[in-house]
Design an enzyme around this catalytic site. Structure first.
Site, mmCIF file in Angstrom:
data_model
loop_
_atom_site.group_PDB
_atom_site.id
_atom_site.type_symbol
_atom_site.label_atom_id
_atom_site.label_comp_id
_atom_site.label_asym_id
_atom_site.label_seq_id
_atom_site.Cartn_x
_atom_site.Cartn_y
_atom_site.Cartn_z
ATOM 1 N N CYS A 68 -8.732 -4.619 3.873
ATOM 2 C CA CYS A 68 -9.023 -4.772 2.668
ATOM 3 C C CYS A 68 -9.755 -6.046 2.600
ATOM 4 O O CYS A 68 -9.386 -7.197 3.321
ATOM 5 C CB CYS A 68 -7.778 -5.162 1.642
ATOM 6 S SG CYS A 68 -7.032 -3.713 1.426
ATOM 7 N N ASP A 92 0.387 -2.431 3.940
ATOM 8 C CA ASP A 92 1.137 -3.104 2.777
ATOM 9 C C ASP A 92 1.084 -2.996 1.517
ATOM 10 O O ASP A 92 1.693 -3.008 0.642
ATOM 11 C CB ASP A 92 0.829 -4.681 3.258
ATOM 12 C CG ASP A 92 1.631 -4.956 4.325
ATOM 13 O OD1 ASP A 92 1.756 -4.227 5.305
ATOM 14 O OD2 ASP A 92 2.058 -6.338 4.186
ATOM 15 N N GLU A 120 6.911 -9.102 0.444
ATOM 16 C CA GLU A 120 5.866 -9.764 -0.038
ATOM 17 C C GLU A 120 5.810 -9.799 -1.680
ATOM 18 O O GLU A 120 6.076 -8.512 -2.099
ATOM 19 C CB GLU A 120 4.173 -9.333 0.258
ATOM 20 C CG GLU A 120 3.891 -9.695 1.836
ATOM 21 C CD GLU A 120 2.416 -9.133 2.192
ATOM 22 O OE1 GLU A 120 2.131 -9.662 3.351
ATOM 23 O OE2 GLU A 120 1.965 -8.134 1.699
ATOM 24 N N CYS A 149 -4.914 -3.932 10.558
ATOM 25 C CA CYS A 149 -3.951 -4.365 9.219
ATOM 26 C C CYS A 149 -2.864 -5.251 9.686
ATOM 27 O O CYS A 149 -2.434 -5.628 10.851
ATOM 28 C CB CYS A 149 -3.596 -3.158 8.327
ATOM 29 S SG CYS A 149 -5.130 -2.451 7.723
ATOM 30 N N ASP A 150 -2.137 -5.587 8.722
ATOM 31 C CA ASP A 150 -1.297 -6.944 8.489
ATOM 32 C C ASP A 150 -0.346 -6.960 9.634
ATOM 33 O O ASP A 150 -0.613 -8.014 10.361
ATOM 34 C CB ASP A 150 -0.479 -6.875 7.024
ATOM 35 C CG ASP A 150 -1.357 -7.200 5.996
ATOM 36 O OD1 ASP A 150 -2.526 -7.010 5.966
ATOM 37 O OD2 ASP A 150 -0.895 -7.547 4.816
ATOM 38 N N LYS A 151 0.543 -6.244 9.629
ATOM 39 C CA LYS A 151 1.506 -6.541 10.814
ATOM 40 C C LYS A 151 1.230 -6.107 12.016
ATOM 41 O O LYS A 151 1.895 -6.354 13.228
ATOM 42 C CB LYS A 151 2.881 -5.951 10.418
ATOM 43 C CG LYS A 151 3.224 -6.291 9.061
ATOM 44 C CD LYS A 151 3.456 -7.865 8.778
ATOM 45 C CE LYS A 151 3.441 -8.178 7.577
ATOM 46 N NZ LYS A 151 2.461 -7.775 6.316
ATOM 47 N N SER A 180 1.720 -12.051 -0.152
ATOM 48 C CA SER A 180 0.454 -11.424 0.175
ATOM 49 C C SER A 180 -0.598 -12.305 0.445
ATOM 50 O O SER A 180 -0.621 -13.246 -0.396
ATOM 51 C CB SER A 180 -0.090 -10.293 -0.559
ATOM 52 O OG SER A 180 -1.171 -9.773 -0.200
#
Length: 550
Positions: free
Chosen positions: A191, A78, A442, A119-121, A466
């Site tokens: 992160c 991202d 985002e 990570c995110d998704k 985000s």
């Protein structure tokens, strides 16, 4: 075993010879076949070390009597996708990840899955696949990145997004910014703050689909992460033998547990997209009202970056997610009888303790006597909007300002950096929702620049933010502009009222005027007319339903 359909009988002779071509013996084929879904690649810091995690998982599977079979899943960073056309893809990739795992697992009849995201998704995409397939599964992530250090302070990727605003404001030199770039992200892992990836990896523990420490043990603590991965490989065989499936674990009460912890830690607003989507695949409904109901009963007891100064290694040392769940039992918010991949939640947290009361407060000494995320409604968001209340300055909790409207993120950024946004404004970024974006980008770039420049303004969007965003940033406004929602009817100069404590978001325009504008509104041409995003835009639902495809 489920995998017998591809391994046993005279009609499967050709299948067996294909297995033998890869080196699988008859003894291997007699064991449960476990799919190891590895989202390793060389473009995402959170995923660059996942080969080692997968190898540890395979050791655990083999030791427990299974045959591990690795296959890949895609993963988008991202951060690298942020602020340009690429950010249209991460949320849409959640569906690709889920669909591809379904295709691989059913085509090859795996008996169980170990899912390795970070990570995110990727985390919600894999959990969605688990809920949809409903075959035994366990999730083990790659772990969070350590915070970087700069001039005696902890920093992370969010620091660098905000550095752009400080540079624009003349508070940071180009040389200083370049030096910070080499220190903010010191190595592998998702992160370092409580951004979306670390929030979702933590909530995976709460849902019962991951082991304790899944969300908080740093990636750099390689010994502990390898032990966790090997344990996950062992656990999947136990789940297969006992026929315990994701829908046995991800019940409505389990999702209520996850929402309660999300509120307590002040997690990313993206969870309000992902948890309903995961629940949808598990055959459950999570309305926005449930988030608000639990938020009103919860307590905000950790102040993690970007809303505070602590990072994931601090949370890990303080007792982790298990300690938070244990503390929330005092409010009756945790259903301790919920099943996990290893026993019940009650058994998991029985011996958990808060090891550092500076990092994890007690519910009697909470930062807020409610949850960190708020659901707002009003004539501007009839179906709801989402804000991380715990990351908003107190003087912006109640705010009235003048609308300045932009039909894309790029035009808003140009105005912000061009000095056209001033205190007293409300920046409105629309046509960035699931359909309008498409992909619901985002808005970390505009929020970070606003923060870095020291501007005290609100930002509203039908897109999303985000987990690294902070400030009076209200997203997920539903219905979105592309569907004719009220956010698409705002004019420059309109007054907008925000009252976060009262959960209100109002456009101060008469009903008659709004109806007149609604009749005059015409849906604009799609921004993307070909390829996957075009198909996604035609199928995706509103943010308030989790932006699932129907």
């Amino acid at each position: 075993m489920r995998s017998d359909i591809v391994k046993k009988g005279a009609t499967r002779s050709a299948h067996r010879t294909l297995f033998h071509a890869m080196g699988y013996s008859n003894e291997d084929l007699a064991k449960p076949m476990i799919g190891i879904v590895n989202s390793f690649n060389e473009i995402v810091p959170g995923h660059m070390h996942l080969r080692e995690i997968a190898e540890a998982v395979k050791l655990g599977v083999a030791a427990a009597g299974g045959t591990p079979v690795e296959f890949p899943a895609i993963a988008i960073c991202d951060g690298i996708a942020m602020g340009h056309m690429g950010m249209k893809y991460p949320l849409a990739s959640r569906e690709l990840i889920c669909d591809s795992i379904e295709a691989m697992a059913n085509a090859h009849a795996f008996d169980g899955l170990v899912l390795i995201p970070n990570c995110d998704k990727i985390v919600p995409g894999m959990l969605m696949a688990a809920g949809r397939l409903n075959i035994p599964a366990v999730v083990v992530s790659g772990g969070p990145m350590l915070a970087g250090r700069w001039k005696g302070k902890n920093i992370s990727v969010s620091t660098m997004f905000e550095a752009a605003g400080k540079f624009e404001a003349g508070e940071l030199s180009a040389e200083e910014m370049e030096q910070m770039e080499f220190h903010a992200c010191p190595g592998c892992g998702s992160c370092a703050g409580l951004f979306t990836a670390n929030t979702m990896n933590s909530l995976t523990e709460v849902l019962g689909m991951g082991l304790p420490g899944n969300g908080t043990i740093p990636a750099a603590y390689f010994g502990r992460r390898r032990m966790l991965a090997k344990k996950a490989g062992e656990v999947i065989l136990d789940l297969v033998r006992r026929d315990i499936k994701p829908r046995d674990i991800m019940t409505l009460d389990a999702f209520k547990n996850a929402i309660a912890v999300d509120m307590a830690i002040g997690g990313s607003t993206n969870t309000v997209l992902h948890l309903p989507a995961i629940a949808h695949e598990a055959g459950l409904d999570l309305p926005l009202d449930l988030f608000d109901e639990i938020s009103r009963r919860a307590r905000y007891i950790t102040k993690m970056s970007p809303g505070g100064t602590y990072h994931m290694q601090d949370l890990d040392e303080a007792g982790g997610i298990s300690a938070i769940m244990k503390e929330l039992t005092k409010l009756g918010l945790i259903h301790t009888d919920c099943l996990t991949v290893t026993g019940t939640i009650g058994e998991r947290i029985e011996h958990a303790e808060i090891e550092n009361h500076e990092v994890i407060h007690s519910v009697d000494n909470a930062y807020m006597n409610k949850g960190g995320i708020a659901i707002l409604k009003g004539n501007l968001a009839p179906h709801g909007a989402v804000i991380k209340e715990s990351a908003v300055d107190p003087d912006l909790l109640v705010y009235e300002g003048t609308a300045k409207c932009f039909d894309s993120e790029e035009s808003a950024i140009k105005a912000i950096t061009g000095g056209k946004i001033h205190e007293g404004d409300v920046v409105v970024i629309r046509y960035e929702g699931p359909k309008g974006g498409p992909g619901m980008r985002e808005m970390l770039n505009p929020t970070a620049v606003i923060t870095g420049m020291g501007l005290k303004v609100a930002l509203l969007t039908d897109g999303r933010f985000s987990g690294a965003s902070r400030g009076a940033c209200i997203g997920h406004i539903s219905p979105e502009a592309m569907e004719g929602g009220p956010i698409g009817l705002i004019h420059d100069g309109d007054r907008i009222s925000i009252d976060i404590p009262q959960r209100k978001l109002e456009l101060l325009v008469s009903d008659e005027e709004l109806e007149k504008r609604r009749k005059e509104w015409k849906q604009p041409e799609p921004k993307v007319k070909t390829g996957y995003l075009s198909r996604y835009a035609r199928l995706v639902t509103s943010a308030n339903t989790g932006a699932v495809l129907k």
